[in-house]
Scaffold this motif. Structure first.
Motif, PDB file in Angstrom:
ATOM      1  N   ARG A 237       8.362 -46.661  -9.723  1.00 28.17           N
ATOM      2  CA  ARG A 237       7.241 -46.452  -8.796  1.00 28.17           C
ATOM      3  C   ARG A 237       5.983 -46.084  -9.570  1.00 28.17           C
ATOM      4  O   ARG A 237       4.894 -46.591  -9.317  1.00 28.17           O
TER       5      ARG A 237
ATOM      6  N   PHE B 161      10.327 -40.702  -4.970  1.00 27.46           N
ATOM      7  CA  PHE B 161      11.776 -40.649  -5.169  1.00 27.46           C
ATOM      8  C   PHE B 161      12.238 -39.352  -5.815  1.00 27.46           C
ATOM      9  O   PHE B 161      13.389 -38.983  -5.708  1.00 27.46           O
TER      10      PHE B 161
ATOM     11  N   ILE C 262      19.619 -42.643  -1.971  1.00 27.21           N
ATOM     12  CA  ILE C 262      18.252 -42.173  -2.192  1.00 27.21           C
ATOM     13  C   ILE C 262      17.731 -41.432  -0.966  1.00 27.21           C
ATOM     14  O   ILE C 262      17.072 -40.399  -1.079  1.00 27.21           O
TER      15      ILE C 262
ATOM     16  N   LEU D 292      14.183 -45.038 -10.039  1.00 27.88           N
ATOM     17  CA  LEU D 292      13.246 -45.539  -9.029  1.00 27.88           C
ATOM     18  C   LEU D 292      11.877 -44.873  -9.137  1.00 27.88           C
ATOM     19  O   LEU D 292      10.848 -45.525  -8.965  1.00 27.88           O
TER      20      LEU D 292
ATOM     21  N   LEU E   6      16.019 -53.066  -6.986  1.00 30.52           N
ATOM     22  CA  LEU E   6      16.677 -51.779  -6.747  1.00 30.52           C
ATOM     23  C   LEU E   6      16.140 -51.090  -5.496  1.00 30.52           C
ATOM     24  O   LEU E   6      16.890 -50.413  -4.797  1.00 30.52           O
ATOM     25  N   THR E   7      14.868 -51.248  -5.216  1.00 28.65           N
ATOM     26  CA  THR E   7      14.320 -50.609  -4.011  1.00 28.65           C
ATOM     27  C   THR E   7      14.876 -51.253  -2.745  1.00 28.65           C
ATOM     28  O   THR E   7      14.871 -50.630  -1.692  1.00 28.65           O
TER      29      THR E   7
ATOM     30  N   TYR F  28      13.040 -53.334 -10.660  1.00 28.74           N
ATOM     31  CA  TYR F  28      12.595 -52.251  -9.778  1.00 28.74           C
ATOM     32  C   TYR F  28      12.526 -52.733  -8.330  1.00 28.74           C
ATOM     33  O   TYR F  28      13.018 -52.069  -7.420  1.00 28.74           O
TER      34      TYR F  28
ATOM     35  N   TRP G 293      22.036 -48.483  -2.801  1.00 29.23           N
ATOM     36  CA  TRP G 293      21.225 -47.369  -3.273  1.00 29.23           C
ATOM     37  C   TRP G 293      20.467 -46.685  -2.141  1.00 29.23           C
ATOM     38  O   TRP G 293      20.178 -45.503  -2.228  1.00 29.23           O
TER      39      TRP G 293
ATOM     40  N   LYS H 271      19.635 -42.264 -10.175  1.00 28.74           N
ATOM     41  CA  LYS H 271      19.028 -43.348  -9.399  1.00 28.74           C
ATOM     42  C   LYS H 271      17.617 -42.973  -8.970  1.00 28.74           C
ATOM     43  O   LYS H 271      16.701 -43.797  -9.023  1.00 28.74           O
TER      44      LYS H 271
END
Length: 123
Positions: free
Chosen positions: A119, A38, A24, A115, A14-15, A11, A20, A111
């Motif tokens: 979160r 998200f 996003i 996310l 990915l943030t 996670y 991404w 995606k």
């Protein structure tokens, strides 16, 4: 009990993922979302309920989120698993979570779901 979709480490990665971030950001802008979330609550709940009851679909999404790729020949060993793999892929495509049937990848909705799941579980 359904396994976690992604790990806390994944996670965090990915943030920060530069590929991404623009996707996003665009998704948030299109859906008028605040910068600290998200995905909208109702859409997240709808998708979460689907994945909670469909174990194979969750398994497919989990492997795609964790590894970025998914193929029936690499993951499943039994014929029943192979059939469920294709059903899961079709189901995710219908939900607009996946793009491209041949080389599946997560859509902006997919995606955002991954996310948002992270979160809610890790922040």
């Amino acid at each position: 009990m359904v396994e976690d979709l992604i790990t806390e480490e994944r996670y965090a990665n990915l943030t920060r993922n530069m590929r991404w971030k623009p996707i996003i950001s665009k998704y948030r802008e299109e859906n008028n979302l605040e910068s600290d979330i998200f995905m909208a609550e109702d859409e997240f709940s709808r998708l979460d309920n689907v994945f909670e009851v469909r174990d194979y679909t969750h398994k497919y999404l989990r492997n795609l989120a964790m590894h970025g790729v998914m193929s029936a020949t690499l993951f499943f060993k039994h014929e029943i698993d192979r059939k469920m793999f294709f059903r899961s892929r079709d189901s995710l495509t219908e939900l607009n979570i996946l793009t491209n049937q041949r080389n599946p990848s997560l859509s902006s909705l997919g995606k955002a779901y991954v996310l948002e799941w992270g979160r809610r579980h890790y922040e």
